[in-house]
Design a protein around this motif. Structure first.
Motif, short mmCIF file in Angstrom:
data_model
loop_
_atom_site.label_atom_id
_atom_site.label_comp_id
_atom_site.label_asym_id
_atom_site.label_seq_id
_atom_site.Cartn_x
_atom_site.Cartn_y
_atom_site.Cartn_z
N ASP A 283 78.71 -9.86 33.93
CA ASP A 283 79.00 -8.75 35.01
C ASP A 283 80.21 -7.88 34.37
OD1 ASP A 283 79.37 -7.76 37.59
OD2 ASP A 283 81.36 -8.81 37.60
N ARG A 284 81.02 -8.31 33.59
CA ARG A 284 82.16 -7.58 33.07
C ARG A 284 81.77 -6.72 31.97
NH1 ARG A 284 86.09 -11.64 31.29
NH2 ARG A 284 84.92 -11.93 29.55
N ASP A 285 80.79 -7.21 31.21
CA ASP A 285 80.48 -6.14 30.05
C ASP A 285 79.19 -5.38 30.50
OD1 ASP A 285 82.07 -7.91 28.63
OD2 ASP A 285 80.66 -9.17 27.48
N HIS A 286 78.15 -5.87 31.27
CA HIS A 286 77.26 -4.93 31.49
C HIS A 286 76.71 -4.54 32.97
CE1 HIS A 286 76.48 -4.77 27.28
NE2 HIS A 286 76.40 -6.07 27.34
N HIS A 287 77.80 -5.14 34.00
CA HIS A 287 77.55 -5.06 35.34
C HIS A 287 76.22 -5.76 35.65
CE1 HIS A 287 80.21 -1.35 35.74
NE2 HIS A 287 80.80 -2.36 35.14
N LEU A 288 75.73 -6.95 35.03
CA LEU A 288 74.73 -7.57 35.32
C LEU A 288 74.94 -8.83 36.32
CD1 LEU A 288 72.60 -7.34 31.90
CD2 LEU A 288 71.72 -6.34 34.40
N ASP A 289 74.23 -8.97 37.24
CA ASP A 289 74.46 -10.17 37.98
C ASP A 289 73.72 -11.26 37.56
OD1 ASP A 289 75.70 -11.73 40.31
OD2 ASP A 289 73.70 -11.81 41.11
N LEU A 290 73.96 -12.14 36.93
CA LEU A 290 73.08 -13.25 36.37
C LEU A 290 72.52 -14.15 37.32
CD1 LEU A 290 72.30 -14.63 33.69
CD2 LEU A 290 74.03 -16.28 34.16
N ALA A 291 72.82 -14.26 38.81
CA ALA A 291 72.20 -15.00 39.46
C ALA A 291 70.96 -14.22 40.21
CB ALA A 291 73.11 -15.42 40.70
N THR A 292 71.10 -12.93 40.11
CA THR A 292 70.11 -11.88 40.65
C THR A 292 68.91 -11.64 39.73
OG1 THR A 292 71.50 -10.92 42.33
CG2 THR A 292 69.78 -9.51 41.75
N VAL A 293 69.39 -11.59 38.32
CA VAL A 293 68.40 -10.84 37.68
C VAL A 293 67.90 -12.22 36.68
CG1 VAL A 293 69.61 -8.79 37.36
CG2 VAL A 293 69.90 -10.68 35.49
N TRP A 294 68.24 -13.33 36.72
CA TRP A 294 67.85 -14.19 35.71
C TRP A 294 66.32 -14.76 36.18
CZ3 TRP A 294 67.99 -16.08 31.10
CH2 TRP A 294 67.22 -17.39 31.07
N PRO A 295 65.89 -14.97 37.53
CA PRO A 295 64.54 -15.11 37.58
C PRO A 295 63.53 -14.22 36.98
CG PRO A 295 65.89 -15.56 39.58
CD PRO A 295 66.70 -14.81 38.50
N TYR A 296 63.93 -13.00 36.99
CA TYR A 296 63.14 -11.82 36.41
C TYR A 296 63.06 -11.94 34.91
CZ TYR A 296 63.51 -10.54 41.27
OH TYR A 296 63.48 -10.48 42.57
#
Length: 315
Positions: free
Chosen positions: A184-197
């Motif tokens: 989230d800090r480095d790339h604004h990615l929410d792991l919980a949201t994107v991980w299944p995909y």
């Protein structure tokens, strides 16, 4: 097709034997030794030999039928104890990761919150010390630069508490959470949201590595459960306490090691696969992963909240 089912049955039998029966047999053996020796003869091997000989001469066991019944009983008992260890291992794993500690009932939630706050204070102090050492190492004046050993010690003292600022009561829980924080800090990615995909778009080799790391973490938690199961035997036979302690120390080391590997793989897979995922979703992008792309992918995959209206569906 028959060969496939034969291979499947063989693999299931191997897993049943390795994960349940063998550890269970060892536990039953230690329990039998504890029952035979107790405290009065804790290390008396001669007494143990005589006890085993007397048991072997029992008519209920000395016959062929009795030996078959005894073997079946041992296998069933070992499998049952193994299942208990597996179930308790899942509980140990949940406690070790502590992802849902905010939902624990009081007073556990209150005590855990105080512990998390204490960990945060200690981490902040260690981080300040590390930053001071790091900034001094960048000084143009060589006389003001600290020894690299001091900088390494400061980094180690911080990492012993947590890799990133603690949000959970355990090191292992924070190690997993650190992967989400850094993405989230480095790339604004929410792991919980994107991980299944991300998981669905991973190549088979990546899935295999992550699955093996996750399985290793579960087995390490099960080993910790065995340590707990060995502990009550110390009430009758004190050497069991040493066995429980040794098993617990090994389990603690393995849980930390496997958690670190698993967290690294989660983070690495997400970073490497984010651009591919965006292309799969039809989001135009060229070049490396950026903050804007991270925001776009996370926003695209975040489910919309319910609108609160009553919509009738036609069948």
């Amino acid at each position: 097709m028959g060969q496939f089912w034969n291979e499947l049955a063989k693999k299931l039998a191997e897993r049943w034997l390795t994960l349940l029966v063998l550890p269970g047999v060892m536990y039953l053996a230690v329990a039998a030794i504890a029952h035979a020796l107790r405290r009065d003869h804790a290390l008396d091997l001669g007494y143990l030999s005589r006890q085993i000989t007397s048991y072997a001469k029992d008519p209920a066991i000395s016959t062929a039928g009795g030996q078959v019944v005894f073997l079946v009983a041992v296998l069933i008992g070992a499998a049952a104890v193994g299942l208990v260890a597996q179930a308790f291992g899942a509980f140990v794993e949940r406690l070790a990761l502590a992802a849902d500690w905010h939902t624990w009932p009081n007073p556990f939630r209150y005590l855990t919150a105080r512990w998390v706050t204490s960990r945060q204070r200690r981490w902040d102090t260690a981080h300040t010390n590390y930053r001071t050492q790091y900034e001094a190492a960048l000084s143009p004046d060589p006389s003001r630069r600290p020894s690299p050993i001091l900088l390494s010690i400061a980094a180690h003292q911080r990492t012993r508490i947590a890799v990133d600022r603690p949000e959970r009561p355990t090191w292992t829980g924070d190690r997993i959470h650190a992967a989400a924080i850094r993405l989230d800090r480095d790339h604004h990615l929410d792991l919980a949201t994107v991980w299944p995909y991300v998981w669905l778009t991973l190549p088979d080799s990546g899935r295999t590595e992550i699955t093996q790391a996750r399985t290793a973490l579960s087995r390490a938690a099960t080993l910790a459960a065995w340590a707990v199961l060995y502990t009550p035997l110390a009430l009758w036979w004190w050497p069991a306490a040493a066995l429980a302690a040794a098993t617990g120390l090994v389990a603690r080391h393995r849980i930390r090691t496997t958690t670190s590997v698993y967290a690294d793989l989660l983070e690495a897979a997400t970073r490497l696969q984010a651009v591919t995922l965006s292309q799969t979703l039809g989001i135009p992008h060229t070049g490396p992963l950026t903050d804007h792309l991270g925001d776009t992918v996370t926003s695209h995959l975040t489910p919309r909240p319910p609108d609160g209206g009553n919509r009738s569906s036609s069948s």
